[in-house]
Design a protein around this motif. Structure first.
Motif, PDB file in Angstrom:
ATOM      1  N   ALA A 167       2.350  -5.565   8.863  1.00  0.00           N
ATOM      2  CA  ALA A 167       1.863  -4.324   9.496  1.00  0.00           C
ATOM      3  C   ALA A 167       2.565  -4.050  10.816  1.00  0.00           C
ATOM      4  O   ALA A 167       2.764  -2.892  11.198  1.00  0.00           O
ATOM      5  CB  ALA A 167       0.353  -4.418   9.702  1.00  0.00           C
ATOM      6  N   ASP A 168       2.965  -5.110  11.523  1.00  0.00           N
ATOM      7  CA  ASP A 168       3.628  -4.946  12.816  1.00  0.00           C
ATOM      8  C   ASP A 168       5.131  -4.708  12.691  1.00  0.00           C
ATOM      9  O   ASP A 168       5.782  -4.333  13.669  1.00  0.00           O
ATOM     10  CB  ASP A 168       3.396  -6.197  13.685  1.00  0.00           C
ATOM     11  N   SER A 217      -2.165  -4.986   0.816  1.00  0.00           N
ATOM     12  CA  SER A 217      -3.512  -5.426   0.465  1.00  0.00           C
ATOM     13  C   SER A 217      -3.401  -6.807  -0.159  1.00  0.00           C
ATOM     14  O   SER A 217      -2.507  -7.063  -0.977  1.00  0.00           O
ATOM     15  CB  SER A 217      -4.154  -4.452  -0.523  1.00  0.00           C
ATOM     16  N   THR A 246       2.047  -1.467   4.987  1.00  0.00           N
ATOM     17  CA  THR A 246       0.915  -2.390   5.006  1.00  0.00           C
ATOM     18  C   THR A 246       0.722  -2.948   3.605  1.00  0.00           C
ATOM     19  O   THR A 246       1.247  -2.411   2.622  1.00  0.00           O
ATOM     20  CB  THR A 246      -0.387  -1.690   5.454  1.00  0.00           C
ATOM     21  N   ASP A 254       0.831  -1.208   0.000  1.00  0.00           N
ATOM     22  CA  ASP A 254       0.000   0.000   0.000  1.00  0.00           C
ATOM     23  C   ASP A 254       0.871   1.268   0.000  1.00  0.00           C
ATOM     24  O   ASP A 254       1.865   1.349   0.733  1.00  0.00           O
ATOM     25  CB  ASP A 254      -0.904   0.021   1.240  1.00  0.00           C
ATOM     26  N   ARG A 264       6.908   2.088   8.402  1.00  0.00           N
ATOM     27  CA  ARG A 264       5.749   1.192   8.534  1.00  0.00           C
ATOM     28  C   ARG A 264       5.159   0.938   7.151  1.00  0.00           C
ATOM     29  O   ARG A 264       4.981   1.868   6.368  1.00  0.00           O
ATOM     30  CB  ARG A 264       4.689   1.831   9.438  1.00  0.00           C
ATOM     31  N   LYS A 321      -7.816  -0.894   1.703  1.00  0.00           N
ATOM     32  CA  LYS A 321      -6.468  -1.467   1.780  1.00  0.00           C
ATOM     33  C   LYS A 321      -6.185  -2.105   3.149  1.00  0.00           C
ATOM     34  O   LYS A 321      -7.033  -2.105   4.026  1.00  0.00           O
ATOM     35  CB  LYS A 321      -5.410  -0.425   1.430  1.00  0.00           C
ATOM     36  N   ASN A 322      -4.967  -2.627   3.296  1.00  0.00           N
ATOM     37  CA  ASN A 322      -4.487  -3.268   4.532  1.00  0.00           C
ATOM     38  C   ASN A 322      -5.483  -4.303   5.043  1.00  0.00           C
ATOM     39  O   ASN A 322      -5.910  -4.271   6.205  1.00  0.00           O
ATOM     40  CB  ASN A 322      -4.209  -2.219   5.615  1.00  0.00           C
ATOM     41  N   ARG A 344      -0.170 -10.705   6.461  1.00  0.00           N
ATOM     42  CA  ARG A 344      -0.561  -9.283   6.426  1.00  0.00           C
ATOM     43  C   ARG A 344      -0.302  -8.613   7.773  1.00  0.00           C
ATOM     44  O   ARG A 344       0.261  -7.520   7.862  1.00  0.00           O
ATOM     45  CB  ARG A 344      -2.049  -9.160   6.069  1.00  0.00           C
ATOM     46  N   ALA A 345      -0.710  -9.300   8.855  1.00  0.00           N
ATOM     47  CA  ALA A 345      -0.541  -8.737  10.195  1.00  0.00           C
ATOM     48  C   ALA A 345       0.935  -8.600  10.558  1.00  0.00           C
ATOM     49  O   ALA A 345       1.346  -7.600  11.173  1.00  0.00           O
ATOM     50  CB  ALA A 345      -1.255  -9.617  11.214  1.00  0.00           C
TER      51      ALA A 345
END
Length: 325
Positions: A252-253, A269, A267, A185, A265, A301-302, A248-249
């Motif tokens: 993001a982390d 999709s 993320t 993203d 950071r 997204k994300n 995905r998670a």
């Protein structure tokens, strides 16, 4: 007593029905440091080869029962033993006999009686040739592997994707498989802010995160730039969705470009489609996963969106999913 030569790491198999010859050859080879195993017939040699793979075989041609020629043909006809060099040891110097040996697959021959120097020279030569051939074969395999690898991410490339995915569908028509399309993203912002080099570093780091979470038997593909494809063999829509959400998670982390003194950071999709519930061929499977990815982006997204979820939901904004059939 003559001092034993330096120990070699190449085990040899001596096959001869004459115990005197076996003892003589074994002594010469052992003195040169070669580990030697002996067999007194073609049948015994083949039985040994079921659990023992020597680096070279010295094989008598004239043996009762299974002849050396037939034993050699069997050895060369077995993919497991075909590459082991065979040197025929024979008291018969008739040319037709020697030619028959080569036709059976032998690499060389020694006329009995032979000198120790000749024996060891031929053994050393064919062991060296065999190791060279093995190295060349390994190099070819490595080059083939590299031709399927993306340099930046270490993931597979699209050439590998199309070949293996179609092969999987052909060979395992009853086994589920899920394809996940991933897009980073707002990646243009990363490049605009931190530069192209750091953008490439971020892609490589993100690919490593995804690769580290892939189940055994699954693989990732660099689909171009900031896009990836995951092929989750053996996973239906439910379990495939769990893997996609976990990846995905984790992305993001994560903090990216830490080695460059940054904490970026990111993320992603994700859009996924599963075989056979969403599509029964490669084109529609990939196409439906791609449509699910677009739906993920449309929703903000994300996230992970499954094609099956799109089919079940009421149509919005005039969007029409691809018919898998």
């Amino acid at each position: 007593m003559k001092k034993k030569e330096k120990i070699n790491d190449s085990p040899l198999l001596v096959v001869d029905d004459n115990p005197v010859i076996v003892k003589l050859l074994g002594a010469m080879l052992a003195q040169a440091g070669y580990p030697v195993t002996a067999a007194n017939s073609g049948q015994q040699a083949l039985a040994l080869l079921e659990s023992f793979l020597p680096d070279l075989i010295l094989l008598d041609i004239d043996m009762p029962g299974l002849s050396g020629l037939e034993t050699c043909r069997i050895i060369k006809g077995n993919p497991r033993t075909a590459d082991i060099p065979v040197i025929f040891v024979t008291a018969n110097n008739d040319k037709s006999n020697i030619v028959a040996g080569f036709e059976a697959g032998a690499h060389d021959y020694i006329i009995k009686p032979s000198t120790r120097e000749e024996l060891l020279a031929r053994v050393r030569t064919h062991l060296a040739l065999c190791k060279t051939q093995q190295a060349l074969k390994a190099s070819r395999a490595r080059y083939r592997e590299l031709s399927y690898i993306d340099d930046l991410t270490g993931l597979y490339n699209t050439r590998y994707l199309y070949q293996t995915l179609q092969a999987h569908l052909d060979q395992h028509p009853h086994r589920p498989l899920t394809v996940v399309f991933i897009d980073i993203d707002h990646f243009k912002r990363v490049v605009d802010t931190y530069g192209h080099l750091n953008g490439s570093r971020a892609i490589a780091e993100l690919a490593a995160v995804a690769k580290g979470l892939l189940p055994k038997g699954c693989y990732g593909v660099s689909y171009g730039g900031d896009e990836f494809v995951l092929v989750l063999a053996g996973h239906d829509g439910r379990t495939g969705g769990q893997v996609a959400e976990q990846i995905r998670a984790a992305i993001a982390d994560n903090r990216f470009l830490v080695s460059q003194g940054l904490e970026v950071r990111l993320t992603v999709s994700c859009g996924m489609a599963s075989y056979p519930e969403d599509a029964n061929d490669l084109v529609n499977l990939l196409g439906n996963a791609d449509h699910a990815l677009f739906e993920t982006k449309r929703r903000g997204k994300n996230a992970v969106v499954a094609y099956a979820e799109m089919k079940a939901a009421p149509q919005q904004d005039g969007f029409l999913p691809v018919d898998p059939h």
